[in-house]
Design an enzyme around this catalytic site. Structure first.
Site, PDB file in Angstrom:
ATOM      1  N   ARG A 144       1.206  -1.474   0.105  1.00 56.21           N
ATOM      2  CA  ARG A 144      -0.132   0.263   0.084  1.00 56.21           C
ATOM      3  C   ARG A 144       0.698   1.403  -0.163  1.00 56.21           C
ATOM      4  NH1 ARG A 144      -3.097  -3.221  -1.890  1.00 56.21           N
ATOM      5  NH2 ARG A 144      -5.823  -3.540  -0.840  1.00 56.21           N
ATOM      6  N   HIS A 153      -1.369  -0.601 -10.185  1.00 52.87           N
ATOM      7  CA  HIS A 153      -2.026  -1.276  -8.633  1.00 52.87           C
ATOM      8  C   HIS A 153      -2.068  -2.705  -9.589  1.00 52.87           C
ATOM      9  CE1 HIS A 153      -3.791  -1.268  -4.918  1.00 52.87           C
ATOM     10  NE2 HIS A 153      -3.567  -3.104  -4.851  1.00 52.87           N
TER      11      HIS A 153
END
Ligand code: NAP
Length: 316
Positions: A230, A278
């Site tokens: 993250r 991502h």
């Protein structure tokens, strides 16, 4: 009594929602899986479990008897924070297929850094014919932050590829062929031994901003970073100055504090950064739906919320 319907509560576009509904329904032919919008008040009153993908907390509040949710994502920091004022149990996705995909991504981008591909790409742009002395994989030390479902699979893949692998977790671990560390001292030891740092930690109160200026400075000279966990785990300003100052050679970033990454972000054009959207380990709809189906079937049989739900205090 008829079986309650199974709501799928998501913030997703129509195509993604339709694909999820189809995959979940295929995996659970005995259930009626419906988007939340299709449930009337009586149906909502009966729901004890919901399948979720980035749900709006206010949507979940329309299910008054809800006891637990099964997410189709592995990361749950947003659910943990959105549901902080509820007692809902949160089940996250732990999928061996996802772990295999992540391990493959970690190996691919570790090899990218190990074999100096960013430098050769730069040299090509400059029409420069300049071989770089190769380093043996066993002389390249990879430090893995997080030895959970994804980190352990990545550690095994890296070890099998011949790298020297160190790993770090909250609680002590033993993994064959991996030097395992834990605790704050363990992190400092690992950083001091690391040429390529791979982050596979969950985002929690403890990991937010963990990779700050002091910790990045502990890495071996010319180290590189891969962040597949993250964005906010890495202090962005510290990352930029470590890259600018030469303490860090390259960063492969799949995750950012704001996603999609804004077009005016410095990361896009920094020569020391590889930006990925991502994609290191997307959820596999079929295998995820099969896993969710197993948990729901057990719950329907026993009435018991599955073991292994997210620990709200730990945050993962
Ligand atoms: P997991 O099974 O919960 O493993 C987390 C690991 O991190 C565990 O080893 C845990 O230690 C360790 N950890 C947690 N807090 C720590 C702390 N404060 N200090 C040291 N170690 C700590 O999670 P996972 O399934 O491997 O997933 C990890 C993360 O990957 C997810 O949370 C998600 O954010 C990210 N992810 C990214 C993508 C992508 O496409 N980019 C895809 C899926 C997941 P213990 O073993 O001691 O508990």
């Amino acid at each position: 009594m008829t079986k309650p319907v199974l709501p799928f509560v998501a913030q997703a576009d129509d195509a993604a929602t339709a694909a999820w509904l189809a995959a979940l329904q295929r995996a659970m032919p005995d259930e009626t899986v419906l988007p939340l919008s299709a449930l009337d008040a009586a149906m909502r009153r009966d729901c004890r479990v919901a399948i979720v993908a980035n749900p709006r907390p206010q949507d979940l509040r329309t299910l008054p008897a809800l006891a637990w949710v099964h997410s189709v994502w592995a990361g749950v920091e947003r659910l943990v924070s959105d549901l902080a004022d509820t007692n809902l149990a949160i089940m996250r996705l732990v999928d061996p297929r996802l772990a295999q995909t992540m391990a493959e991504a970690v190996l691919a981008w570790t090899l990218y850094l190990h074999r100096d591909m960013p430098r050769y790409a730069r040299q090509q742009r400059e029409r420069l014919w300049r071989p770089i002395e190769p380093v043996r994989a066993c002389d390249r030390r990879v430090g893995l932050l997080g030895l959970g479902a994804l980190g352990e699979a990545a550690a095994m893949q890296l070890r099998n590829a011949g790298f020297t692998v160190h790993g770090w977790s909250r609680t002590p671990k033993t993994l064959p062929g991996v030097r395992c560390h834990s605790g704050t001292d363990g992190l400092d030891e690992l950083l001091a031994e690391t040429d390529i740092l791979v982050c596979l930690l969950p985002l929690t109160g403890e990991t937010l901003g963990l990779l700050d200026e002091a910790r990045l400075a502990r890495l071996r000279p010319e180290a590189s970073l891969i962040n597949f966990a993250r964005g906010p785990i890495v202090d962005d300003a510290a990352l930029r100055s470590a890259l600018d100052g030469g303490a860090l050679r390259h960063a492969v970033l799949d995750v950012f504090s704001t996603e999609p990454l804004p077009s005016d972000s410095w990361h896009w054009t920094h020569p020391g950064v590889t930006v990925l959207p991502h994609i290191s380990a997307p959820t596999d709809r079929e295998s995820a739906s099969a896993l969710v189906a197993t948990q729901i079937a057990r719950y329907r049989r026993t009435g018991e919320i599955p073991a292994g739900v997210v620990d709200r205090r730990r945050g993962y």
